[in-house]
Write an enzyme that holds these catalytic residues in place. Structure first.
Site, PDB file in Angstrom:
ATOM      1  N   CYS A 117       0.819  -1.222   0.000  1.00 37.55           N
ATOM      2  CA  CYS A 117       0.000   0.000   0.000  1.00 37.55           C
ATOM      3  C   CYS A 117       0.849   1.266   0.000  1.00 37.55           C
ATOM      4  CB  CYS A 117      -0.937   0.011   1.198  1.00 37.55           C
ATOM      5  SG  CYS A 117      -1.866  -1.507   1.395  1.00 37.55           S
ATOM      6  N   HIS A 257      -3.008   6.943   3.373  1.00 36.14           N
ATOM      7  CA  HIS A 257      -3.512   5.677   2.837  1.00 36.14           C
ATOM      8  C   HIS A 257      -4.845   5.364   3.510  1.00 36.14           C
ATOM      9  CE1 HIS A 257      -4.018   1.625   1.690  1.00 36.14           C
ATOM     10  NE2 HIS A 257      -3.593   1.084   2.811  1.00 36.14           N
ATOM     11  N   ASN A 287     -10.098  -0.284   1.175  1.00 35.81           N
ATOM     12  CA  ASN A 287      -8.645  -0.221   1.026  1.00 35.81           C
ATOM     13  C   ASN A 287      -8.274  -0.686  -0.386  1.00 35.81           C
ATOM     14  OD1 ASN A 287      -5.898  -0.678   1.081  1.00 35.81           O
ATOM     15  ND2 ASN A 287      -5.895  -1.682   3.087  1.00 35.81           N
TER      16      ASN A 287
HETATM   17  O1  UT7 Z   1      -3.413  -1.542   3.867  1.00 33.94           O
HETATM   18  C1  UT7 Z   1      -2.544  -1.820   4.907  1.00 33.94           C
HETATM   19  C2  UT7 Z   1      -2.812  -3.087   5.565  1.00 33.94           C
HETATM   20  N1  UT7 Z   1      -4.043  -3.265   6.259  1.00 33.94           N
HETATM   21  C3  UT7 Z   1      -4.477  -2.520   7.308  1.00 33.94           C
HETATM   22  O2  UT7 Z   1      -4.101  -1.427   7.543  1.00 33.94           O
HETATM   23  C4  UT7 Z   1      -5.489  -3.160   8.205  1.00 33.94           C
HETATM   24  C5  UT7 Z   1      -5.163  -2.905   9.661  1.00 33.94           C
HETATM   25  N2  UT7 Z   1      -6.075  -3.560  10.550  1.00 33.94           N
HETATM   26  C6  UT7 Z   1      -7.388  -3.211  10.732  1.00 33.94           C
HETATM   27  O3  UT7 Z   1      -7.859  -2.304  10.084  1.00 33.94           O
HETATM   28  C7  UT7 Z   1      -8.181  -3.925  11.786  1.00 33.94           C
HETATM   29  O4  UT7 Z   1      -7.324  -4.693  12.590  1.00 33.94           O
HETATM   30  C8  UT7 Z   1      -9.310  -4.824  11.192  1.00 33.94           C
HETATM   31  C9  UT7 Z   1     -10.406  -3.957  10.592  1.00 33.94           C
HETATM   32  C10 UT7 Z   1      -8.749  -5.750  10.154  1.00 33.94           C
HETATM   33  C11 UT7 Z   1      -9.933  -5.655  12.302  1.00 33.94           C
HETATM   34  O5  UT7 Z   1     -10.454  -4.804  13.314  1.00 33.94           O
HETATM   35  P1  UT7 Z   1     -10.155  -5.101  14.844  1.00 33.94           P
HETATM   36  O6  UT7 Z   1     -10.848  -4.099  15.637  1.00 33.94           O
HETATM   37  O7  UT7 Z   1      -8.665  -5.226  14.980  1.00 33.94           O
HETATM   38  O8  UT7 Z   1     -10.895  -6.471  15.059  1.00 33.94           O
HETATM   39  P2  UT7 Z   1     -10.263  -7.891  15.489  1.00 33.94           P
HETATM   40  O9  UT7 Z   1      -9.479  -8.481  14.385  1.00 33.94           O
HETATM   41  O10 UT7 Z   1      -9.616  -7.737  16.838  1.00 33.94           O
HETATM   42  O11 UT7 Z   1     -11.594  -8.731  15.691  1.00 33.94           O
HETATM   43  C12 UT7 Z   1     -12.543  -8.433  16.712  1.00 33.94           C
HETATM   44  C13 UT7 Z   1     -13.707  -9.397  16.594  1.00 33.94           C
HETATM   45  C14 UT7 Z   1     -13.287 -10.853  16.512  1.00 33.94           C
HETATM   46  O12 UT7 Z   1     -14.229 -11.628  17.239  1.00 33.94           O
HETATM   47  P3  UT7 Z   1     -13.891 -12.152  18.735  1.00 33.94           P
HETATM   48  O13 UT7 Z   1     -12.661 -12.989  18.574  1.00 33.94           O
HETATM   49  O14 UT7 Z   1     -13.663 -10.914  19.530  1.00 33.94           O
HETATM   50  O15 UT7 Z   1     -15.113 -12.898  19.086  1.00 33.94           O
HETATM   51  C15 UT7 Z   1     -13.420 -11.183  15.042  1.00 33.94           C
HETATM   52  O16 UT7 Z   1     -13.689 -12.554  14.811  1.00 33.94           O
HETATM   53  O17 UT7 Z   1     -14.442  -9.128  15.400  1.00 33.94           O
HETATM   54  C16 UT7 Z   1     -14.596 -10.334  14.642  1.00 33.94           C
HETATM   55  N3  UT7 Z   1     -14.618  -9.994  13.236  1.00 33.94           N
HETATM   56  C17 UT7 Z   1     -15.767  -9.689  12.590  1.00 33.94           C
HETATM   57  N4  UT7 Z   1     -17.044  -9.632  13.002  1.00 33.94           N
HETATM   58  C18 UT7 Z   1     -17.975  -9.265  12.096  1.00 33.94           C
HETATM   59  C19 UT7 Z   1     -13.592  -9.898  12.377  1.00 33.94           C
HETATM   60  N5  UT7 Z   1     -14.035  -9.533  11.168  1.00 33.94           N
HETATM   61  C20 UT7 Z   1     -15.384  -9.382  11.268  1.00 33.94           C
HETATM   62  C21 UT7 Z   1     -16.386  -9.030  10.367  1.00 33.94           C
HETATM   63  N6  UT7 Z   1     -17.658  -8.976  10.832  1.00 33.94           N
HETATM   64  N7  UT7 Z   1     -16.136  -8.702   9.091  1.00 33.94           N
END
Ligand code: UT7
Length: 332
Positions: A117, A257, A287
Site C-alpha cells: 500500500c 492511505h 482499502n
Molecule cells: O493496507 C494496509 C494493511 N491493512 C491494514 O491497515 C489493516 C489494519 N487492521 C485493521 O484495520 C483492523 O485490525 C481490522 C479492521 C482488520 C480488524 O479490526 P479489529 O478491531 O482489529 O478487530 P479484530 O481483528 O480484533 O476482531 C474483533 C472481533 C473478533 O471476534 P472475537 O474474537 O472478539 O469474538 C473477530 O472474529 O471481530 C470479529 N470480526 C468480525 N465480526 C464481524 C472480524 N471480522 C469481522 C467481520 N464482521 N467482518
C-alpha cells in the site's frame, strides 16, 4: 531533497474505479458480518469491484489517460512509466509494459514497483528523483489494484476491507521551491509475515494443494498491522516534514492511505492535524492498496482542496511491512 539538480513535482492527476459497487449489505449476504461491525471497525460503507476480464492494466491505463489529459502531456511524450501494484495482470511482463501499450506511450521505459500500500508514494519518490537528476522529463506514476481477485470471499476478517481502483500522476520539472520537498521511505522486512499472499511465487509455486489451502489470497494479521500503521504514520510524517524544515502545523492537505478510518483518526490526533485538512474516502472505496493515495489525491484536487503553494503530505503503509511519506509544495 538532497543534492537536487532541478525541482520535480506533479503536473496532473487522474483516477479510475470500476462501476460495480459492493455494499456492506451485499457482504452481509456473503459472510457472517454486519454493516454495523464494518462501519464502526473500519469506516467502510462500500467498495468497487472490477468486472470479469477487467485487469489492473485496464484501470491503470484509464487513470493514466486522465492524468495525462490533466497535465497536458501526450502519451508519446512520456519517457518512463512506473506502476505500483501487488495485483499485476500476470507475473510477467510488468503491468507497466501493458499500460505503455494501452496508452500508446511508445517512447517510455517501463517497470513495476512492489511496496504494498506504500507503492504509489515509493514510486512517486523514485519518479521525482529521476526527473530531478535530469535523466527523465515526463514520468507517469500509477498505483493500481484489482484486489478482488486475491481476496478470500469466505474470510470475513479480510473480505470486507478491500476494493479495486487506480490513481495516477504525471511527474515533471516544476519551478524552484515547488514539487517534492522531502520524503521518507522504509521497511521492516522482519514483519513481512503479517501481511502476505503466500503462494504463486518461487517459494510456494501454484499447485492443487496451494489452491485447496486457499494460499492464493490475502493473509493478514490485522491487529498487528493496525498498531504498526498508527505508529508509522506519525513517525514517517514527522520525519519527512523535519527533513524540509516543516512541522505538522505547516500541512495544508494531508492524504493518508485509506485502510481504516480508525487508523487515520488515531494518526491525525497524534499529529494534531485537523480533520478538515485530511482527505478521507475510505467509506466509498475501502482499502485499494497502492491505488488509495493517488485516488485520494485526485479527489482532493477535484474537490478544490489543493491550491498552488500548499504543503501537501502523502503517507502510505502496508505489506512489507513498508511505509512512505512525501512532502510536496503544490504547483508547476
Ligand atoms: O493496507 C494496509 C494493511 N491493512 C491494514 O491497515 C489493516 C489494519 N487492521 C485493521 O484495520 C483492523 O485490525 C481490522 C479492521 C482488520 C480488524 O479490526 P479489529 O478491531 O482489529 O478487530 P479484530 O481483528 O480484533 O476482531 C474483533 C472481533 C473478533 O471476534 P472475537 O474474537 O472478539 O469474538 C473477530 O472474529 O471481530 C470479529 N470480526 C468480525 N465480526 C464481524 C472480524 N471480522 C469481522 C467481520 N464482521 N467482518
Amino acid at each position: 531533497m538532497t543534492k537536487q539538480l532541478r525541482a520535480a513535482g506533479i503536473w496532473g492527476t487522474g483516477s479510475a474505479v470500476p462501476e460495480r459497487i459492493l455494499t456492506n449489505a451485499d457482504l452481509e449476504k456473503m459472510v457472517d458480518t454486519s454493516d454495523e461491525w464494518i462501519t464502526t471497525r473500519t469506516g467502510i460503507k462500500e467498495r468497487r469491484i472490477a468486472d470479469e476480464g477487467q485487469a489492473t492494466s485496464d484501470l491503470a491505463a484509464a487513470a493514466g489517460r486522465r492524468a495525462l489529459d490533466a497535465a497536458g502531456v501526450a502519451p508519446e511524450e512520456l519517457d518512463l512509466i512506473i506502476v505500483a501494484t501487488v495485483t499485476p495482470d500476470m507475473m510477467f511482463p510488468a503491468t507497466a509494459c501493458l499500460v505503455q501499450m494501452k496508452l500508446g506511450a511508445i517512447n517510455a521505459a517501463t517497470f513495476d514497483l512492489s511496496a504494498g500500500c506504500s507503492g504509489f508514494v515509493y514510486a512517486l519518490d523514485v519518479a521525482a528523483r529521476c526527473v530531478a537528476s535530469g535523466g527523465y522529463d515526463r514520468v507517469l506514476v500509477i498505483g493500481a489494484e484489482v484486489l478482488s481477485r486475491i481476496t478470500d470471499w469466505t474470510d470475513r476478517s479480510t473480505c470486507v476491507l478491500f476494493g479495486d481502483g487506480a490513481g495516477a500522476a504525471v511527474v515533471g520539472p516544476v519551478s524552484e521551491g515547488r514539487g517534492l520537498l522531502s520524503s521518507d521511505l522504509g521497511a521492516e522486512g522482519a514483519q513481512g509475515h503479517l501481511l502476505t499472499l503466500p503462494a504463486g511465487g518461487s517459494l510456494l509455486p501454484a499447485s492443487l494443494e496451494t489452491v485447496q489451502e486457499r494460499k492464493h489470497y490475502i493473509c493478514m494479521q490485522g491487529n498487528d498491522v493496525f498498531k504498526f500503521a498508527v505508529r508509522i504514520m506519525e513517525e514517517t510524517t514527522l520525519k519527512s516534514l523535519q527533513k524540509c524544515g516543516l512541522g505538522p502545523k505547516d500541512i495544508d492537505v494531508y492524504i493518508p492511505h485509506q485502510a481504516n478510518i480508525r487508523i487515520i483518526d488515531a494518526a491525525i490526533k497524534r499529529l494534531g492535524i485537523p480533520r478538515e485538512k485530511v482527505l478521507i474516502n475510505v467509506q466509498w472505496y475501502g482499502n485499494t492498496s497502492a491505488a488509495s493515495v493517488p485516488i485520494a489525491l485526485n479527489e482532493a484536487q477535484a474537490a478544490g482542496m489543493i491550491k498552488d503553494d500548499d504543503v501537501v503530505v502523502l503517507v502510505g503503509f502496508g505489506a512489507g511491512l513498508t511505509w512512505a511519506s512525501a512532502v510536496l509544495r503544490w504547483g508547476r
